[in-house]
Write a protein that holds these residues in place. Structure first.
Motif, PDB file in Angstrom:
ATOM      1  N   ARG B  93      33.575  42.323  30.437  1.00 25.03           N
ATOM      2  CA  ARG B  93      32.299  41.596  30.488  1.00 25.03           C
ATOM      3  C   ARG B  93      31.795  41.486  31.920  1.00 25.03           C
ATOM      4  NH1 ARG B  93      33.820  36.950  25.991  1.00 25.03           N
ATOM      5  NH2 ARG B  93      33.099  38.164  24.195  1.00 25.03           N
ATOM      6  N   ARG B  94      32.733  41.260  32.845  1.00 23.49           N
ATOM      7  CA  ARG B  94      32.340  41.177  34.263  1.00 23.49           C
ATOM      8  C   ARG B  94      31.778  42.519  34.710  1.00 23.49           C
ATOM      9  NH1 ARG B  94      37.202  38.292  35.085  1.00 23.49           N
ATOM     10  NH2 ARG B  94      38.212  40.202  35.797  1.00 23.49           N
ATOM     11  N   GLU B  95      32.447  43.574  34.278  1.00 24.27           N
ATOM     12  CA  GLU B  95      32.026  44.926  34.651  1.00 24.27           C
ATOM     13  C   GLU B  95      30.628  45.203  34.144  1.00 24.27           C
ATOM     14  OE1 GLU B  95      34.958  48.399  34.255  1.00 24.27           O
ATOM     15  OE2 GLU B  95      33.347  48.849  32.826  1.00 24.27           O
ATOM     16  N   GLN B  96      30.381  44.849  32.894  1.00 20.90           N
ATOM     17  CA  GLN B  96      29.073  45.088  32.286  1.00 20.90           C
ATOM     18  C   GLN B  96      27.997  44.291  33.009  1.00 20.90           C
ATOM     19  OE1 GLN B  96      30.224  47.841  30.642  1.00 20.90           O
ATOM     20  NE2 GLN B  96      28.479  47.387  29.382  1.00 20.90           N
ATOM     21  N   LYS B  97      28.359  43.057  33.353  1.00 18.42           N
ATOM     22  CA  LYS B  97      27.404  42.182  34.036  1.00 18.42           C
ATOM     23  C   LYS B  97      27.070  42.799  35.389  1.00 18.42           C
ATOM     24  CE  LYS B  97      26.773  37.302  35.164  1.00 18.42           C
ATOM     25  NZ  LYS B  97      27.454  36.058  35.532  1.00 18.42           N
ATOM     26  N   GLY B  98      28.114  43.249  36.081  1.00 17.96           N
ATOM     27  CA  GLY B  98      27.925  43.868  37.392  1.00 17.96           C
ATOM     28  C   GLY B  98      27.022  45.078  37.314  1.00 17.96           C
ATOM     29  N   LYS B  99      27.227  45.892  36.287  1.00 22.47           N
ATOM     30  CA  LYS B  99      26.413  47.096  36.122  1.00 22.47           C
ATOM     31  C   LYS B  99      24.959  46.730  35.883  1.00 22.47           C
ATOM     32  CE  LYS B  99      29.741  50.387  34.297  1.00 22.47           C
ATOM     33  NZ  LYS B  99      30.262  51.033  33.100  1.00 22.47           N
ATOM     34  N   LYS B 100      24.765  45.700  35.055  1.00 28.86           N
ATOM     35  CA  LYS B 100      23.415  45.278  34.708  1.00 28.86           C
ATOM     36  C   LYS B 100      22.710  44.777  35.950  1.00 28.86           C
ATOM     37  CE  LYS B 100      21.026  42.465  31.268  1.00 28.86           C
ATOM     38  NZ  LYS B 100      21.123  41.291  30.401  1.00 28.86           N
ATOM     39  N   GLU B 101      23.431  43.957  36.715  1.00 30.89           N
ATOM     40  CA  GLU B 101      22.819  43.408  37.928  1.00 30.89           C
ATOM     41  C   GLU B 101      22.504  44.514  38.917  1.00 30.89           C
ATOM     42  OE1 GLU B 101      25.582  40.459  39.195  1.00 30.89           O
ATOM     43  OE2 GLU B 101      24.947  39.018  37.689  1.00 30.89           O
ATOM     44  N   ALA B 102      23.384  45.482  39.007  1.00 30.54           N
ATOM     45  CA  ALA B 102      23.172  46.594  39.943  1.00 30.54           C
ATOM     46  C   ALA B 102      21.924  47.376  39.576  1.00 30.54           C
ATOM     47  CB  ALA B 102      24.392  47.507  39.949  1.00 30.54           C
ATOM     48  N   GLU B 104      19.402  46.285  37.833  1.00 34.92           N
ATOM     49  CA  GLU B 104      18.218  45.429  38.012  1.00 34.92           C
ATOM     50  C   GLU B 104      17.837  45.380  39.480  1.00 34.92           C
ATOM     51  OE1 GLU B 104      18.994  41.639  36.237  1.00 34.92           O
ATOM     52  OE2 GLU B 104      18.803  42.432  34.209  1.00 34.92           O
ATOM     53  N   GLN B 105      18.842  45.319  40.335  1.00 35.50           N
ATOM     54  CA  GLN B 105      18.601  45.285  41.770  1.00 35.50           C
ATOM     55  C   GLN B 105      17.931  46.578  42.216  1.00 35.50           C
ATOM     56  OE1 GLN B 105      19.156  42.567  43.678  1.00 35.50           O
ATOM     57  NE2 GLN B 105      18.120  43.711  45.279  1.00 35.50           N
ATOM     58  N   LYS B 106      18.411  47.662  41.666  1.00 38.76           N
ATOM     59  CA  LYS B 106      17.839  48.973  41.981  1.00 38.76           C
ATOM     60  C   LYS B 106      16.363  48.999  41.651  1.00 38.76           C
ATOM     61  CE  LYS B 106      20.319  53.355  41.685  1.00 38.76           C
ATOM     62  NZ  LYS B 106      20.904  54.340  40.788  1.00 38.76           N
ATOM     63  N   LYS B 107      16.064  48.447  40.485  1.00 37.61           N
ATOM     64  CA  LYS B 107      14.682  48.433  40.018  1.00 37.61           C
ATOM     65  C   LYS B 107      13.824  47.609  40.951  1.00 37.61           C
ATOM     66  CE  LYS B 107      12.053  47.744  35.760  1.00 37.61           C
ATOM     67  NZ  LYS B 107      11.998  47.107  34.461  1.00 37.61           N
ATOM     68  N   LYS B 108      14.371  46.468  41.353  1.00 38.79           N
ATOM     69  CA  LYS B 108      13.618  45.579  42.243  1.00 38.79           C
ATOM     70  C   LYS B 108      13.325  46.288  43.557  1.00 38.79           C
ATOM     71  CE  LYS B 108      15.091  41.009  40.706  1.00 38.79           C
ATOM     72  NZ  LYS B 108      16.042  39.916  40.941  1.00 38.79           N
ATOM     73  N   ASP B 109      14.333  46.958  44.086  1.00 39.23           N
ATOM     74  CA  ASP B 109      14.158  47.681  45.354  1.00 39.23           C
ATOM     75  C   ASP B 109      13.077  48.732  45.231  1.00 39.23           C
ATOM     76  OD1 ASP B 109      17.696  47.650  46.237  1.00 39.23           O
ATOM     77  OD2 ASP B 109      16.096  46.150  46.438  1.00 39.23           O
ATOM     78  N   LYS B 110      13.091  49.421  44.116  1.00 41.70           N
ATOM     79  CA  LYS B 110      12.087  50.467  43.908  1.00 41.70           C
ATOM     80  C   LYS B 110      10.701  49.863  43.818  1.00 41.70           C
ATOM     81  CE  LYS B 110      14.086  54.603  42.049  1.00 41.70           C
ATOM     82  NZ  LYS B 110      14.175  55.550  40.962  1.00 41.70           N
TER      83      LYS B 110
END
Lengths: 128, 147
Positions: B93-102, B104-110
């Motif tokens: 679950r932590r891994e999935q959360k981390g992936k999701k946040e990553a 989302e962050q990518k999207k924000k940066d773009k």
């Protein structure tokens, strides 16, 4: 070795399970139950199966006769299925092996017994 | 759907690795033992599946979930698995959360980059991101095949 139970993912990241989830899904779907399986349940099943393989192997080795020879053999596994309550559900797929000659002898003896019983009952009928 | 008998078995290489790591170094495992353990593993999964189905029906659900699997392990007298399974679930679950946040962050940066007033472009980028994800998946598939 970090690769043991934590396999390497496609991106090189450490994965939690070594067994391929896609294959596990195929196996689970082949069962008669029609409902679907959510991703977390799939991951847990994969992990549980790994733990099961480890447990079966170590238990059979520790309780088996192959220990002296430092080997794990089929008979160690079939002994486990017969003697351990936990692994009893495997008894059908891990039957004990016997020599063909022994089996034929057993069949003969059984037939012999049946014939004896038949003779006795015929004798009884004759007497009456 | 499984079409070939091989599809119903787990990859031998992985099973062998798991067994070898569980036993001490130098222990020899007969081929027969290996293949039979692999069958036992598939059998275990199917047995667990039908057992878990009971819990699923009790909960009046149509999808097997994590609690069904954990309850099944207890039911099958594999309580020893429950704790490591729970730990694995938390890690997943932590891994999935981390992936999701990553992602989302990518999207924000773009989005920040293209914030020069070109709103139409961001729509395209959403498609690009989907394409990227698809490409990643394909790449992953290829790497899996290589493995």
């Amino acid at each position: 070795m970090a690769d043991v139970v934590v396999g390497k993912d496609k991106c090189g990241e450490q994965r939690l399970v070594s067994l391929p989830l896609s294959r596990i899904r195929v196996i689970m779907k082949s069962s008669p139950e029609v409902s679907s399986i959510n991703q977390e349940a799939l991951v847990l099943t994969a992990k549980a199966t790994e733990l099961f393989v480890q447990y079966l192997a170590t238990y059979s080795y520790r309780h088996g006769s192959g220990k002296e020879k430092k080997a794990l053999t089929y008979s160690d596994l079939s002994n486990t299925a017969e003697e351990s309550e936990t692994f009893q559900f495997l008894a059908d797929i891990l039957p004990k092996k016997i020599l063909a000659s022994k089996y034929l002898k057993m069949l003969k003896e059984k037939r012999g017994e049946e014939e004896n019983n038949k003779d006795e009952s015929e004798d009884d009928e004759a007497e009456s | 759907m499984a079409e070939r008998p091989e599809d119903l078995n787990l990859p031998n290489a992985v099973i062998t690795r798991i067994i070898k790591e569980a036993l001490l170094d130098g222990v020899n495992i007969s081929k027969e033992a290996q293949s039979v353990i692999s069958c036992a593993a598939s059998f275990f999964m199917l047995y667990a599946r039908s057992c878990a189905n009971n819990f699923e029906m009790k909960g009046k659900r149509k999808t097997l979930n994590d609690s069904d699997v954990l309850s099944t392990m207890e039911e099958m007298e594999f309580q020893r698995f429950v704790t490591p399974l729970k730990e694995a679930l938390e890690a997943y679950r932590r891994e999935q959360k981390g992936k999701k946040e990553a992602s989302e962050q990518k999207k924000k940066d773009k989005d920040k980059k293209t914030d020069s007033g070109e709103q139409d472009k961001s729509r395209d980028e959403d498609n690009d991101e989907d394409e990227e994800r698809l490409e990643e998946k394909e790449q992953n598939k290829e790497e899996e095949v290589d493995n």
